[in-house]
Structure formats: structure tokens, C-alpha cells
Design a protein around this motif. Structure first.
Motif, mmCIF file in Angstrom:
data_model
loop_
_atom_site.group_PDB
_atom_site.id
_atom_site.type_symbol
_atom_site.label_atom_id
_atom_site.label_comp_id
_atom_site.label_asym_id
_atom_site.label_seq_id
_atom_site.Cartn_x
_atom_site.Cartn_y
_atom_site.Cartn_z
ATOM 1 N N ARG A 89 28.604 44.403 -17.204
ATOM 2 C CA ARG A 89 28.017 45.650 -17.678
ATOM 3 C C ARG A 89 26.588 45.439 -18.149
ATOM 4 O O ARG A 89 25.699 46.256 -17.916
ATOM 5 N N VAL A 90 26.342 44.312 -18.805
ATOM 6 C CA VAL A 90 24.988 44.011 -19.275
ATOM 7 C C VAL A 90 24.034 43.872 -18.094
ATOM 8 O O VAL A 90 22.896 44.361 -18.118
ATOM 9 N N MET A 91 24.485 43.201 -17.057
ATOM 10 C CA MET A 91 23.622 43.009 -15.890
ATOM 11 C C MET A 91 23.273 44.338 -15.244
ATOM 12 O O MET A 91 22.172 44.531 -14.743
ATOM 13 N N ARG A 92 24.222 45.287 -15.277
ATOM 14 C CA ARG A 92 23.945 46.590 -14.669
ATOM 15 C C ARG A 92 23.010 47.431 -15.537
ATOM 16 O O ARG A 92 22.103 48.089 -15.047
ATOM 17 N N SER A 93 23.265 47.441 -16.859
ATOM 18 C CA SER A 93 22.538 48.359 -17.733
ATOM 19 C C SER A 93 21.367 47.711 -18.450
ATOM 20 O O SER A 93 20.510 48.404 -18.990
ATOM 21 N N ASN A 94 21.349 46.380 -18.506
ATOM 22 C CA ASN A 94 20.350 45.625 -19.280
ATOM 23 C C ASN A 94 20.443 45.933 -20.764
ATOM 24 O O ASN A 94 19.483 45.753 -21.508
ATOM 25 N N LYS A 95 21.629 46.432 -21.221
ATOM 26 C CA LYS A 95 21.855 46.709 -22.630
ATOM 27 C C LYS A 95 23.166 46.062 -23.047
ATOM 28 O O LYS A 95 24.237 46.471 -22.621
ATOM 29 N N SER A 96 23.050 45.066 -23.899
ATOM 30 C CA SER A 96 24.233 44.310 -24.297
ATOM 31 C C SER A 96 24.945 44.901 -25.505
ATOM 32 O O SER A 96 26.113 44.607 -25.747
ATOM 33 N N GLY A 97 24.222 45.710 -26.292
ATOM 34 C CA GLY A 97 24.787 46.186 -27.549
ATOM 35 C C GLY A 97 24.778 45.126 -28.632
ATOM 36 O O GLY A 97 25.323 45.334 -29.715
ATOM 37 N N LEU A 98 24.145 43.981 -28.361
ATOM 38 C CA LEU A 98 24.108 42.870 -29.318
ATOM 39 C C LEU A 98 22.746 42.784 -30.002
ATOM 40 O O LEU A 98 21.714 42.946 -29.364
ATOM 41 N N ILE A 99 22.777 42.507 -31.301
ATOM 42 C CA ILE A 99 21.562 42.284 -32.087
ATOM 43 C C ILE A 99 21.680 40.912 -32.737
ATOM 44 O O ILE A 99 22.701 40.593 -33.361
ATOM 45 N N GLY A 100 20.654 40.093 -32.603
ATOM 46 C CA GLY A 100 20.660 38.787 -33.236
ATOM 47 C C GLY A 100 20.013 38.820 -34.609
ATOM 48 O O GLY A 100 19.047 39.561 -34.822
ATOM 49 N N LEU A 101 20.559 38.066 -35.543
ATOM 50 C CA LEU A 101 19.972 37.976 -36.885
ATOM 51 C C LEU A 101 19.964 36.510 -37.300
ATOM 52 O O LEU A 101 20.995 35.829 -37.234
#
Length: 348
Positions: free
Chosen positions: A52-64
């Protein structure tokens, strides 16, 4: 492990229809959607996040990146807690935005930061927040291809978006409130002279005096911050030896404020009857348990975390307004009974 093709067969639909249900990117009839969802549930199908990430380029992940975990103290020691409070504020926002926060701790070693950034890049995080242990300048290298970065409790020299406490306004508000309570001789026992917070808070102290038209006595400002008691004892002695000693003493933080309580009492000086005490931070484990409870000003760490998270979301969405960095967040004065008004002052 079940695949999208297994789900399609069980639901009696095409794999493309299953994909539409998963991605919600095309109309699907209610009955068909339910059949697909029931089939996924029966088969224990888990969608591939990587695909899904490869298709949308949006992982929903934020790094801190932070030191909050390794620096979190034991036994009520306030050091290390600012980072933790900032992280809590960050999570407040991302939890409501259906973003997953991935936290990596430096273990107290700043040289680990580049490798942590690299790891987050491999996980295709949409953005990064770096949280410092105290208000300071940092060097956070952003390379081409890195996700957008927001700094919290720190800043750099290249204009990376950053969120800082407004130390100057916080100290100004506290001293202005003390002046309004009738105090004219306001001592100030500062943190280390090399710290950004000390410079800014001293400016706020001066601002409040200038605003009220009060003369500033340089002898009322004394550096007193170190792990041992000697600097505090010596600085307090210098204030008390002045021809006109202070009626109230501001301290660089709440932890420092504990010491004048005892030192004054050993000299037979009651708090606040003869000298009032004020702190800085509103660290409640200290401020609310001292007797009398400590007047202080709150450093808005959780709000800083919230603002850092919202700023990053705006950057990711391409809707971030033009801003002059760093963004400074003020906090309120918390008035408790360690400060009493001076007789004859308005409102006392």
C-alpha cells in the motif's frame, strides 16, 4: 497466510474488487463490500502495508527521535521529564490523526541520530520530529530525500522548522505579576549563564522592570546553578547582604527553588512572611509538595509537542503557512502561597 486471491475466491469476486475495498479508492456495492470483509475476517487476511505504501507513497508512519526513554529519571527527579511531556503532546495529535508514531531513543548518544534517521527512511516515514532534552541549539542534518523534519525544544542555524518554549515571555509574565503584587526588590537566582534559557529569561526579567518603570539593580541577578549547594548558598548570601535585600526571589527552576526554602529557614527567615520564593517549570511533584506550595511559571512542554505535530502534518500536507522560525510557545503563571503581596500594593 491468506492472499488477496484467497479472499477474492472466498467472497466470489475478482481480486480487483478486493483491492478496491482495501484501498477505498472506487465505488463498491454494500453487499459486495460486506462479502469481502467477511471473507477477510474468516481467512485472517492481513493487508500488505508495504504494498500500500508503494502505491500511495503514504505510510501513515511518523518517526520521533528523543532521549526521553533513557533519560526518564527515577524517584521524582525532574530532569529528563521535559522530553517525555513533549512526546506525550506529539502523541495527542497523531493519535487523533490515525498516524502511527515510531519512537527511537538515542540512549544519551547524539551520534546515533544519523543512523536512526536512516532507519526511519527505510520504513518510509512521512515525517520526523527531533526532541531535545533542553532548550538549545542543535545540528540536525537534513539531506536530500529525507522526510520533512520539525525540531522540538531546540533549533538550528539553517532554518529547520522548530518549536521552542518562550522563556522570555514566561519570565516577563512572572516578574510582572510579582511587581503587580507590590514587590520592587526582586532577586533572581539564575541557571547557568551559557544556557539559552538563562539569557532569554534574564531579558524577560529586565523587560518587566522596564515596563513598570523600575530601576534595575544588577546585584539582584546572581548565577546559582550547579549540582552542589555551594553556588546557591553563596548567591543567596550575597542577596541577603545587600543594603536593601529582595522581598521575593525568583529561581531558575523549581528544583533550584527547593534550596532557598531550607537555607532561609536556617537563618530564621520565614517564607513567604519575610521573603517570598518563585520557581520556573511548574514541576508539580516539587511545586505542590513544598510548604508553602511554590508559585512558578509553567513551561508548556505538552503544547510544544502538539504544535510540533501539527506543524509537521501541515508540512506533509503542503498546507504549512509561512512562519518565522522558531515558533515560541508561552506558558501561564501558576500562583501559589510561596508568594505574598507587599502591604499597600493594589490587589494584595
Amino acid at each position: 497466510m491468506a492472499t488477496i486471491y484467497d479472499v477474492a475466491k472466498a467472497a466470489g469476486v475478482s481480486p480487483k474488487t478486493v483491492s478496491r475495498v482495501l484501498n477505498d479508492d472506487a465505488p463498491v456495492g454494500r453487499d459486495t463490500r460486506k462479502a469481502v470483509q467477511d471473507a477477510m475476517s474468516r481467512l485472517g487476511y492481513v493487508p500488505s502495508n508495504a504494498a500500500r505504501v508503494m502505491r500511495s507513497n503514504k505510510s501513515g508512519l511518523i518517526g520521533l527521535i528523543t532521549g526521553a526513554i533513557s533519560n526518564t529519571p527515577d524517584h521524582g527527579d525532574p530532569r529528563g521529564l521535559p522530553e517525555l511531556y513533549i512526546v506525550q503532546g506529539v502523541q495527542d495529535v497523531f493519535g487523533r490523526e490515525a498516524k502511527t508514531l515510531m519512537i527511537s531513543d538515542t540512549g544519551g548518544h547524539s551520534d546515533r541520530v544519523p543512523s536512526l534517521v536512516s532507519t526511519f527512511r527505510q520504513h518510509r516515514v512521512e515525517g520526523l520530529i527531533y526532541v531535545a532534552d533542553y532548550h538549545r541549539q542543535t545540528r540536525f542534518e537534513v539531506r536530500p530525500g529525507d522526510p520533512p523534519v520539525v525540531l522540538a525544544n531546540c533549533y538550528d542555524t539553517v532554518g529547520t522548522p522548530s518549536i521552542l518554549p518562550d522563556d522570555r515571555i514566561c519570565q516577563h509574565r512572572l516578574v510582572a505579576r510579582l511587581i503587580a503584587a507590590g514587590h520592587r526588590r526582586i532577586g533572581y537566582l539564575t541557571l547557568g549563564a551559557s544556557m539559552d534559557a538563562t539569557r532569554l529569561r534574564t531579558e524577560g526579567y529586565r523587560d518587566a522592570h522596564a515596563e513598570a518603570g523600575l530601576p534595575l539593580d544588577p546585584a539582584m541577578i546572581q548565577e546559582a546553578y550547579r549540582d552542589d549547594h555551594a553556588p546557591m548558598t553563596a548567591a543567596l548570601g550575597r542577596l541577603l547582604a545587600l543594603p536593601e535585600p529582595p522581598t521575593v526571589i525568583c529561581c531558575g527552576n523549581d528544583e533550584m527553588a527547593m534550596r532557598p526554602y531550607g537555607l532561609l529557614r536556617t537563618r530564621g527567615i520565614e517564607v513567604p512572611q519575610r521573603i517570598s520564593i518563585a520557581g520556573f517549570d511548574n514541576y508539580r511533584a516539587i511545586a505542590e509538595t513544598l510548604f508553602p506550595p511554590l508559585t512558578t511559571v509553567e513551561l508548556p512542554y505538552r503544547e510544544m509537542g502538539r504544535q510540533a505535530a501539527r506543524r509537521l502534518l501541515d508540512i506533509i500536507a503542503g498546507t504549512a503557512p509561512a512562519a518565522t522560525d522558531p515558533v515560541r510557545v508561552p506558558g501561564p503563571v501558576v500562583w501559589r502561597s510561596s508568594v505574598t503581596g507587599v502591604a499597600g500594593a493594589a490587589g494584595t
